[in-house]
Design a protein around this motif. Structure first.
Motif, PDB file in Angstrom:
ATOM      1  N   TYR A  19       0.863  -1.194   0.000  1.00  0.00           N
ATOM      2  CA  TYR A  19       0.000   0.000   0.000  1.00  0.00           C
ATOM      3  C   TYR A  19       0.894   1.237   0.000  1.00  0.00           C
ATOM      4  CZ  TYR A  19      -3.538  -3.412   1.250  1.00  0.00           C
ATOM      5  OH  TYR A  19      -4.377  -4.489   1.243  1.00  0.00           O
ATOM      6  N   GLY A  20       0.278   2.390  -0.208  1.00  0.00           N
ATOM      7  CA  GLY A  20       1.038   3.643  -0.218  1.00  0.00           C
ATOM      8  C   GLY A  20       1.901   3.763  -1.451  1.00  0.00           C
ATOM      9  N   GLY A  21       2.811   4.729  -1.433  1.00  0.00           N
ATOM     10  CA  GLY A  21       3.757   4.890  -2.519  1.00  0.00           C
ATOM     11  C   GLY A  21       3.185   5.551  -3.763  1.00  0.00           C
ATOM     12  N   ALA A  22       1.900   5.907  -3.730  1.00  0.00           N
ATOM     13  CA  ALA A  22       1.292   6.531  -4.905  1.00  0.00           C
ATOM     14  C   ALA A  22       1.185   8.049  -4.746  1.00  0.00           C
ATOM     15  CB  ALA A  22      -0.098   5.946  -5.153  1.00  0.00           C
ATOM     16  N   ASN A  23       0.958   8.491  -3.494  1.00  0.00           N
ATOM     17  CA  ASN A  23       0.853   9.921  -3.190  1.00  0.00           C
ATOM     18  C   ASN A  23       1.686  10.269  -1.960  1.00  0.00           C
ATOM     19  OD1 ASN A  23      -1.382  10.957  -5.091  1.00  0.00           O
ATOM     20  ND2 ASN A  23      -2.307   9.128  -4.173  1.00  0.00           N
ATOM     21  N   ALA A  24       2.677   9.427  -1.683  1.00  0.00           N
ATOM     22  CA  ALA A  24       3.497   9.598  -0.479  1.00  0.00           C
ATOM     23  C   ALA A  24       4.814   8.851  -0.685  1.00  0.00           C
ATOM     24  CB  ALA A  24       2.765   9.031   0.740  1.00  0.00           C
ATOM     25  N   ILE A  55       8.892   0.868   3.835  1.00  0.00           N
ATOM     26  CA  ILE A  55      10.103   1.162   3.056  1.00  0.00           C
ATOM     27  C   ILE A  55      10.048   2.634   2.672  1.00  0.00           C
ATOM     28  CG2 ILE A  55      11.608   0.445   1.167  1.00  0.00           C
ATOM     29  CD1 ILE A  55       9.908  -2.022   0.767  1.00  0.00           C
ATOM     30  N   SER A  56      11.104   3.339   2.964  1.00  0.00           N
ATOM     31  CA  SER A  56      11.178   4.746   2.611  1.00  0.00           C
ATOM     32  C   SER A  56      11.726   4.888   1.204  1.00  0.00           C
ATOM     33  CB  SER A  56      12.080   5.463   3.616  1.00  0.00           C
ATOM     34  OG  SER A  56      12.584   6.648   3.055  1.00  0.00           O
ATOM     35  N   ALA A  57      11.126   5.798   0.438  1.00  0.00           N
ATOM     36  CA  ALA A  57      11.564   6.034  -0.942  1.00  0.00           C
ATOM     37  C   ALA A  57      12.645   7.109  -1.013  1.00  0.00           C
ATOM     38  CB  ALA A  57      10.359   6.449  -1.792  1.00  0.00           C
ATOM     39  N   PHE A  58      13.084   7.577   0.155  1.00  0.00           N
ATOM     40  CA  PHE A  58      14.132   8.606   0.171  1.00  0.00           C
ATOM     41  C   PHE A  58      15.488   7.958  -0.050  1.00  0.00           C
ATOM     42  CE2 PHE A  58      10.891  10.737   2.967  1.00  0.00           C
ATOM     43  CZ  PHE A  58      10.621  11.791   2.114  1.00  0.00           C
ATOM     44  N   ASN A  59      15.942   7.961  -1.270  1.00  0.00           N
ATOM     45  CA  ASN A  59      17.237   7.379  -1.586  1.00  0.00           C
ATOM     46  C   ASN A  59      17.629   7.759  -3.000  1.00  0.00           C
ATOM     47  OD1 ASN A  59      19.527   5.733  -1.008  1.00  0.00           O
ATOM     48  ND2 ASN A  59      18.204   4.477   0.281  1.00  0.00           N
ATOM     49  N   SER A  60      18.830   7.354  -3.406  1.00  0.00           N
ATOM     50  CA  SER A  60      19.232   7.564  -4.796  1.00  0.00           C
ATOM     51  C   SER A  60      18.504   6.527  -5.650  1.00  0.00           C
ATOM     52  CB  SER A  60      20.747   7.392  -4.932  1.00  0.00           C
ATOM     53  OG  SER A  60      21.089   6.030  -4.712  1.00  0.00           O
ATOM     54  N   VAL A 118       6.217   3.332   1.414  1.00  0.00           N
ATOM     55  CA  VAL A 118       5.578   2.130   0.914  1.00  0.00           C
ATOM     56  C   VAL A 118       5.325   1.249   2.132  1.00  0.00           C
ATOM     57  CG1 VAL A 118       5.839   0.173  -0.644  1.00  0.00           C
ATOM     58  CG2 VAL A 118       6.825   2.397  -1.250  1.00  0.00           C
ATOM     59  N   TRP A 119       4.077   0.818   2.290  1.00  0.00           N
ATOM     60  CA  TRP A 119       3.648   0.097   3.489  1.00  0.00           C
ATOM     61  C   TRP A 119       3.331  -1.329   3.079  1.00  0.00           C
ATOM     62  CZ3 TRP A 119       4.131   0.792   8.448  1.00  0.00           C
ATOM     63  CH2 TRP A 119       3.221   0.301   9.383  1.00  0.00           C
ATOM     64  N   VAL A 120       4.097  -2.268   3.603  1.00  0.00           N
ATOM     65  CA  VAL A 120       4.066  -3.627   3.066  1.00  0.00           C
ATOM     66  C   VAL A 120       3.654  -4.622   4.146  1.00  0.00           C
ATOM     67  CG1 VAL A 120       5.364  -5.280   1.660  1.00  0.00           C
ATOM     68  CG2 VAL A 120       6.097  -2.884   1.740  1.00  0.00           C
ATOM     69  N   ARG A 121       2.782  -5.541   3.771  1.00  0.00           N
ATOM     70  CA  ARG A 121       2.343  -6.616   4.662  1.00  0.00           C
ATOM     71  C   ARG A 121       3.468  -7.651   4.738  1.00  0.00           C
ATOM     72  NH1 ARG A 121      -0.083  -7.547   8.517  1.00  0.00           N
ATOM     73  NH2 ARG A 121      -1.964  -8.759   8.876  1.00  0.00           N
TER      74      ARG A 121
END
Lengths: 412, 412
Positions: B343-348, B392-397, B351-354
């Motif tokens: 879930y998530g990762g579309a407007n934020a 999972i944070s998308a803040f990365n290279s 990423v929120w993973v089961r």
């Protein structure tokens, strides 16, 4: 509707500096010509350029932020190691004071720190302040619910212990007869410009150790001390590690009032207690507070502060202090010449002046504004013991201060 | 010995991020080779360079501080007019939202603001938070004495209303059946990456107006919203001026996590109440709090923040957002390919993973650390409803994210 913190309603609306601003505004609007020659010696804000070493370091830090490999995101909440070490080494260890880097907490300002420190203390502590006093100590205690209402006449808040400061005690109060838990002390003092001697501070440290009190020692103006016998830190006094927290700032030495950086020193040996009598480390509590309600000071600003400890930075700070203290010397001389009783200005950037017989603080404020077109700070704004006094700030250009001196000479 | 604030002792020692740091340290020490390929997607900290427009403005501001006539000392505690106006115009008025510059309070960070806001509220308010939740909302309430002890098993603090968020409610909780006084909402959400629709927010605003509640709306991630139908501000919802405070930050749009600047929006129409039922302006209370316990954000930093609203600044922010959201899209795709529910990762940027069936958050953390050498954040760290999830944070290279995606594919 959510309940508000009703302690805020105990605060007096006529806060000192807004009231000054109001009167100055009214004056300038009705006297546009005189307004042009207005000189402000009211608020204690620095006026001279930021040291070159600081600007150089900040430019470098801004550039670092532009490159992925040297970019800095969240820093440690307690401050970067490079700054904590520079402080520990230069402000403490090199003066023979036993303070470690991890006992230093970097922040964005002393006003925040002196207010926020109350977060770690419980309800029911007996709190002592000097009179006159920096209003933030009082107001933050009011907001935290540590006082009752203010007395209609004196403005004194119920529940606080006010310690009168006057020429008779050299503006350093004797220790209270009863036990207090927290004591705010500020030396070199705002507003009186007084300093506390080693002997006077030793009496306080001994009192605090005997009664289990904690001294909240504000040393924001330590850089202005000229007399080598005067301690710069409460931690120069033996035993202070067990009874004191020290607040320091880069506002008045490095000219950081608009840059924002300060620090708190909390020795790991300093303890508070639960109601049940269990000792608790105040260092650990503040560390938790700082981590939860603060996200570190700006990296760029911390690099700027670090530069104050380089040889260049130190000499540039010395030049600033000499400038402001030169102003203070001139102001003291001018007041004496005008037959005013004057204190301070020797180890602090504030000159504390007795109003002529029968003249109140605010009357003197109006007189200085109308006749000399100089803004000063009425002593009554710092507490009832400040009535009959006024403060002149030495933070200004030399030309302005010389002009203020000429005008003081002309006052009738 | 002074009494300490015993509420601090209710806080759990095993705070999320220190525990992550401890496990990562242990891993790197015993696996020096694997440690070299470690990729951190744990803490939500930006990684890309500070926008050029910001650096240019900060260089200019540093230079200004070097000249007496353009030196800036203490600024207005509420922030400089130039920044408050830029915010009001660009973030609100240009989007048709009725917010004035003097309803905006500049600060040095949202963590400070969301914690400090409790200063203006009284004791006895019923407080609701989502579960999972950004831990600072909870911990600051614990420290302020607004909770009882934590439940041994769930970690939930007595006295708080926990609102469970899950795929079933789209991670936006329904309004409580009973009346609550303060509600923390964060959309786009940390940690779930969910957003709240106009309809969902309208339900909340209507609830708040009906019950006299105040919504504490954290919009720190609004810049990541891609869907034009999703509101960026609670004040896009009719009636929110009477029931909401909004927290905004430059940390995640301008990359200011190490620079430090944020703001709070408190409409002048927003009221709290005394116990006796007298309405009080929350704007006035916060203004007093801000003036007494804060001394303004750095002038240099405020000039940097202002630059984010220039054409150049806006396009540079857009590029940053596109970069991080490109990462998020890749991560979502990789998780889906690995048959993980995501879930998530579309407007934020989160990423929120089961976790796979039967695997706990911390087991998944250890698995990702040991097998993939990737640091994630265990959902349980955000509350008991986060158990069985990870962030999972998308803040990365881009290169790091692509590598993380490859490793996710290889996990067994």
């Amino acid at each position: 509707m959510p309940l508000i913190n009703e302690n805020f309603l105990k605060l007096k609306t006529g806060y000192l500096f807004p009231e000054i601003a109001r009167r100055v505004k009214a004056f300038t609007e009705s006297n546009p010509d005189a307004a042009k020659r207005l000189i402000r010696c009211g608020i204690g804000d620095v006026t001279e350029p930021l040291p070159e070493a600081v600007r150089y370091a900040m430019h470098e830090a801004v550039d670092e932020m532009g490159v992925r490999d040297s970019f800095h995101g969240y820093g440690p909440e307690q401050g970067y190691e490079f700054l904590r070490k520079a402080i520990a080494t230069n402000d403490f260890q090199s003066r023979g004071i036993n303070i470690e880097a991890d006992e230093i907490f970097i922040s964005d300002g002393s006003k925040c720190d002196t207010g926020n420190i109350l977060d770690i203390f419980g309800k029911g502590n007996k709190i002592a302040i000097t009179d006159p006093v920096y209003p933030v100590y009082v107001d933050t205690n009011v907001m935290a619910g540590n006082t009752r209402d203010a007395d209609e006449k004196t403005g004194a808040f119920g529940g606080l212990v006010y310690m009168k400061c006057s020429p008779r005690n050299g503006f350093v109060p004797p220790v209270p007869k009863k036990k207090v838990d927290l004591v705010y002390l500020c030396y070199p003092n705002n507003p009186t410009g007084a300093v506390a001697t080693r002997e006077q501070l030793t009496v306080w440290v001994n009192y605090a150790r005997e009664h289990g009190s904690v001294l909240l020692f504000d040393a924001a103006y330590e850089a202005y001390i000229q007399d080598p016998a005067i301690p710069h830190s409460i931690f120069e006094i033996e035993g202070a590690r067990d009874c004191a927290i020290e607040f320091r700032s880069f506002s008045k030495n490095g000219g950081f009032t608009g840059v924002r950086c300060a620090f708190v020193v909390i020795p790991k040996t300093l303890m508070g207690t639960t109601k049940a009598g269990a000792k608790q480390s105040l260092h650990a509590l503040w560390s938790r507070r700082h981590s939860t309600k603060f996200n570190g000071a700006s990296y760029i600003v911390q690099r700027g502060a670090e530069a104050l400890y380089t040889d260049e930075g130190k000499s540039q700070v010395r030049a600033l202090i000499e400038h402001y203290m030169g102003n203070a010397t001139l102001l003291v001389k001018a007041c004496k010449k005008a037959k005013l009783k004057v204190y301070g200005g020797a180890n602090a950037p504030y000159v504390w002046v007795r109003c002529p017989e029968g003249v109140t603080s605010w009357q003197m404020f109006d007189k200085m504004l109308n006749e000399a077109n100089v803004v000063i700070t009425p002593g009554a704004g710092f507490g009832s013991a400040g009535e009959g006094w006024f403060r002149i700030s030495a933070f200004n250009s030399r030309a302005n201060v010389e002009e203020v001196c000429r005008r003081i000479a002309e006052i009738k």
